[in-house]
Scaffold this motif. Structure first.
Motif, PDB file in Angstrom:
ATOM      1  N   ALA A   1       5.283   0.091   7.264  1.00  0.00           N
ATOM      2  CA  ALA A   1       5.828  -0.441   6.010  1.00  0.00           C
ATOM      3  C   ALA A   1       6.010  -1.950   6.101  1.00  0.00           C
ATOM      4  N   ASN A   2       6.495  -2.398   7.247  1.00  0.00           N
ATOM      5  CA  ASN A   2       6.850  -3.807   7.381  1.00  0.00           C
ATOM      6  C   ASN A   2       5.656  -4.686   7.739  1.00  0.00           C
ATOM      7  N   ASN A   3       4.767  -4.166   8.581  1.00  0.00           N
ATOM      8  CA  ASN A   3       3.721  -5.028   9.128  1.00  0.00           C
ATOM      9  C   ASN A   3       2.349  -4.869   8.489  1.00  0.00           C
ATOM     10  N   ILE A   4       2.204  -3.934   7.540  1.00  0.00           N
ATOM     11  CA  ILE A   4       0.884  -3.796   6.904  1.00  0.00           C
ATOM     12  C   ILE A   4       0.549  -5.082   6.146  1.00  0.00           C
ATOM     13  N   ALA A   5       1.619  -5.763   5.702  1.00  0.00           N
ATOM     14  CA  ALA A   5       1.408  -7.032   5.000  1.00  0.00           C
ATOM     15  C   ALA A   5       0.677  -8.026   5.886  1.00  0.00           C
ATOM     16  N   ASN A   6       0.944  -7.968   7.185  1.00  0.00           N
ATOM     17  CA  ASN A   6       0.277  -8.882   8.113  1.00  0.00           C
ATOM     18  C   ASN A   6      -1.223  -8.628   8.143  1.00  0.00           C
ATOM     19  N   VAL A   7      -1.557  -7.339   8.044  1.00  0.00           N
ATOM     20  CA  VAL A   7      -2.951  -6.938   8.216  1.00  0.00           C
ATOM     21  C   VAL A   7      -3.735  -7.089   6.916  1.00  0.00           C
ATOM     22  N   MET A   8      -3.161  -6.567   5.838  1.00  0.00           N
ATOM     23  CA  MET A   8      -3.908  -6.500   4.583  1.00  0.00           C
ATOM     24  C   MET A   8      -3.323  -7.372   3.476  1.00  0.00           C
ATOM     25  N   GLY A   9      -2.167  -7.987   3.756  1.00  0.00           N
ATOM     26  CA  GLY A   9      -1.496  -8.784   2.723  1.00  0.00           C
ATOM     27  C   GLY A   9      -2.396  -9.851   2.131  1.00  0.00           C
TER      28      GLY A   9
END
Lengths: 214, 454
Positions: free
Chosen positions: B181-189
């Motif tokens: 939830a927290n780190n998907i933004a790092n990958v696909m944000g």
């Protein structure tokens, strides 16, 4: 929940059963010595036989517990300590059996007036074993009381040494053959060894307890 | 072509799976309480669930920091973040994927001369300080609670072992969900604005949005990273800084999972706002920072004797180096991308950065909540009260529209193209100060009029 942890419960019960065997072995030893000093040799032999059976059962149970602990990779952090404790407490049970067996084989001639002293020696030696088992049980369930039980063991270990010394002094100040004196000393020494083995287990236990504190 | 560009995001996802999943299950696997296969399966599953179900909150914050809207720009930003992660890992410096991507986005902001929202940036940097501190405090509190309960309960060692294993699996699942939830933004944000996916209607029951499909893809990349490369990390993590027992491992992972969840949970943010407390920003925080904070917390509570201060210094150095390095690499790579390969790194028809800025300010005024769906907007800003305000619509950059909706030519000086140079942007800012209203394209057309109400 109960089903989920059933195997753990079974193993817990087996460890408790094993420790019960060690305690019962100590009680049989005390009773055996008392019967021997009273000259009731037949009953003494029965106790010895019971003790030997118990020791065999203890060995079997210990191996079973060790295998289960390894196969199921249980308590990975403390497994080495637990196995060490079980093995060294098994040595204590072996020593108890061996001492009683030696009495049966060699039939030491203890002078009547030294009977109470030797009886005390046996009592103190077995008290260290009982304290040791209490400490091991506490190690599994209640770490805060391990220390109290270890202190108890150390106390009885000193008492055993003192009594053994008194016994040996009494023996060597008597008009007895040297071989007789040395023979009797040997049995005091064996009783001391029981207490010493129990103390070694407690030393190991105190380190294992420190490791278990979160 | 677009799939090729997505590869950098997938690479970043893979490295996140290889590195950060070790933070969740590393202590459990390292202490041999949970087998790697079990850890990998659970973490993969829950990372994907977390990414798809709750990954949008932190993505908005990253989007607010820099709306990388051209696919080549997204590719470069993600690739440089991934290279930073890989490089730092090679030099044995502890690395945070979050810091790498934030640094890379800032590099993009500098290169495209997009204004950096300092409020968002300070929020993110603040979270980098706050998350390890919060994890340390939580770990300390949990340590005392656990110790008190365990001393009272007198549980047999074997049963405690069973409970700890179960706890590690459950908390690990929570940690993996929070990580997703927290780190998907790092990958696909950075790909959200350039997502190739269309919304899919599943039997009229629910809509599987394009963003969620993108997150699913990122989640799968993380899962691949977990399966292929995290085992070595899992078996080594944890013991370098402080020797952990299984119960301490449980405390540490629980504290870390809670911190990740706190910084990703919209419900918690809503609840805090509802009771009048300052909300915790939805920011992608580093799981590495959180776990190190938690380990430090239990280490300190146990007297601090077993702590390895040399490793801690190395970690602090990594926390400073990672974003700086990612920003520099991103800037250089974007230069090559635009000038050598002649690829578009910022979308020419995208909302002008000033428009985004107005949107962000409006959102901030609305409670700083940054919701992922259609935001509740306040009444129009005082800007509209000016005489003869003019609306500039970025989708029709050459047309200026009057407040009544009629097309008005407007003064020649106000006809601007958002893809133009800094001079034009400055002109836009001047226009802003002259009470020109910038139409917000993120608001649906039927609500555009609300913006223009006095």
């Amino acid at each position: 929940m109960t089903v989920l942890f059933r195997k753990h419960k079974q193993l817990e019960a087996q460890i408790d059963e094993y420790l019960d065997l060690v305690v019962q072995g100590g009680l049989l030893f005390k009773q055996g010595v008392k019967l021997y000093l009273q000259g009731r040799l037949e009953e003494f032999e029965t106790r010895l036989q019971q003790l030997q059976e118990m020791e065999e059962k203890g060995d079997e149970l210990r191996r079973h517990i060790e295998t289960k602990l390894y196969l199921r990779t249980l308590i990975p952090e403390s497994r080495g300590d637990v196995l060490g404790l079980l093995e060294s407490s098994d040595k204590v049970l072996n020593r108890i059996t061996e001492t009683l067996l030696q009495i049966s084989v060699e039939i030491p001639d203890i002078p009547d007036d030294l009977d109470p002293l030797y009886n005390d020696l046996a009592e103190y030696a077995i008290s260290t074993v009982e304290g040791m088992v209490k400490a091991i049980r506490a190690y599994f369930r209640d770490l805060t009381s391990v220390r109290d039980n270890i202190n108890q063991v150390l106390f009885y270990r000193k008492e055993t040494n003192k009594t053994a010394e008194n016994f040996k002094r009494a023996v060597f100040r008597r008009e007895l053959r040297l071989s007789h004196k040395i023979h009797l000393r040997y049995f005091a020494y064996h009783a001391e060894l029981i207490a010493e083995e129990a103390e070694d287990v407690c030393d190991r236990l105190s380190i294992a307890t420190i490791k278990r504190y979160i | 072509m677009i799939w090729f560009f997505l590869i950098s995001g997938l690479f970043l996802g893979w490295s996140l799976g290889a590195n950060d999943a070790a933070n969740v299950f590393g202590t459990a696997v390292g202490t041999r309480m949970v087998r790697f296969k079990v850890a990998a399966l659970i973490s993969s599953l829950f990372v994907i669930l977390g990414a798809v179900m709750a990954g949008s909150g932190t993505t908005e914050t990253l989007g607010a920091l820099g709306a990388v809207d051209a696919i080549a720009g997204s590719f470069t930003v993600a690739l440089m973040a991934a290279i930073t992660v890989a490089w730092m890992t090679r030099t044995a410096l502890p690395v945070s994927t979050t810091q790498a991507i934030v640094g890379a986005i800032i590099g993009w902001d500098f290169f495209t001369r997009s204004p950096i929202d300092l409020r968002v940036l300070s929020k993110i940097i603040g979270s980098w300080i706050l998350s390890p501190v919060l994890a340390a405090l939580l770990a300390m509190a949990l340590y005392f609670i656990f110790r008190c309960c365990l001393n009272r309960a007198r549980i047999h060692m074997l049963r405690l072992d069973a409970y700890t294993r179960t706890g590690l699996i459950l908390v690990g699942a929570l940690g993996a969900y929070s990580l997703g939830a927290n780190n998907i933004a790092n990958v696909m944000g950075v790909f959200v604005h350039a997502s190739p996916f269309q919304d899919v209607h599943v039997f009229d029951l629910f809509v599987f949005s394009g963003t969620r499909q993108l997150f699913l893809l990122g989640g799968v990349a993380i899962a691949v990273g977990i399966y292929t490369y995290s085992q070595r990390m899992m078996t080594t993590v944890g013991n370098d800084i402080f020797q952990l027992t299984p119960v301490l491992a449980l405390i540490v992972v629980l504290a870390q999972s809670l911190v990740l969840l706190i910084f990703a949970s919209k419900s918690l943010q809503g609840a805090l706002i509802a009771i009048g407390l300052p909300p915790i920003p939805l920011v992608p925080v580093s799981s590495s920072q959180a776990i190190i904070g938690a380990i430090l917390g239990v280490g300190l509570v146990k007297g601090g004797k077993g702590l390895n201060y040399r490793i801690l210094f190395k970690i602090s150095l990594g926390w400073i180096l990672t974003p700086v390095m990612a920003a520099v690499l991103s800037f250089i790579a974007l230069f090559f991308m635009q000038n050598v390969f002649e690829l578009e790194v910022i979308h020419k028809e995208s909302p002008h950065p000033v428009a985004q800025r107005v949107e962000r300010v409006d959102r901030a005024d609305a409670g700083d909540a940054l919701p992922h769906h259609e935001p509740e907007r306040p009444a129009a800003r005082p800007l509209h009260q000016a005489d003869d305000p003019v609306i500039w619509n970025p989708n029709q950059p050459n047309e200026l529209v009057g407040q009544d909706g009629n097309q008005t030519p407007g003064p020649a000086g106000r006809r601007m193209n958002p893809a133009d140079s800094l001079v034009e942007r400055q002109a836009m800012t001047v226009a802003d100060s002259l009470h020109v209203v910038v139409a917000d394209t993120t608001v649906p057309p039927y609500r555009q009029n609300e913006l223009n109400k006095p």
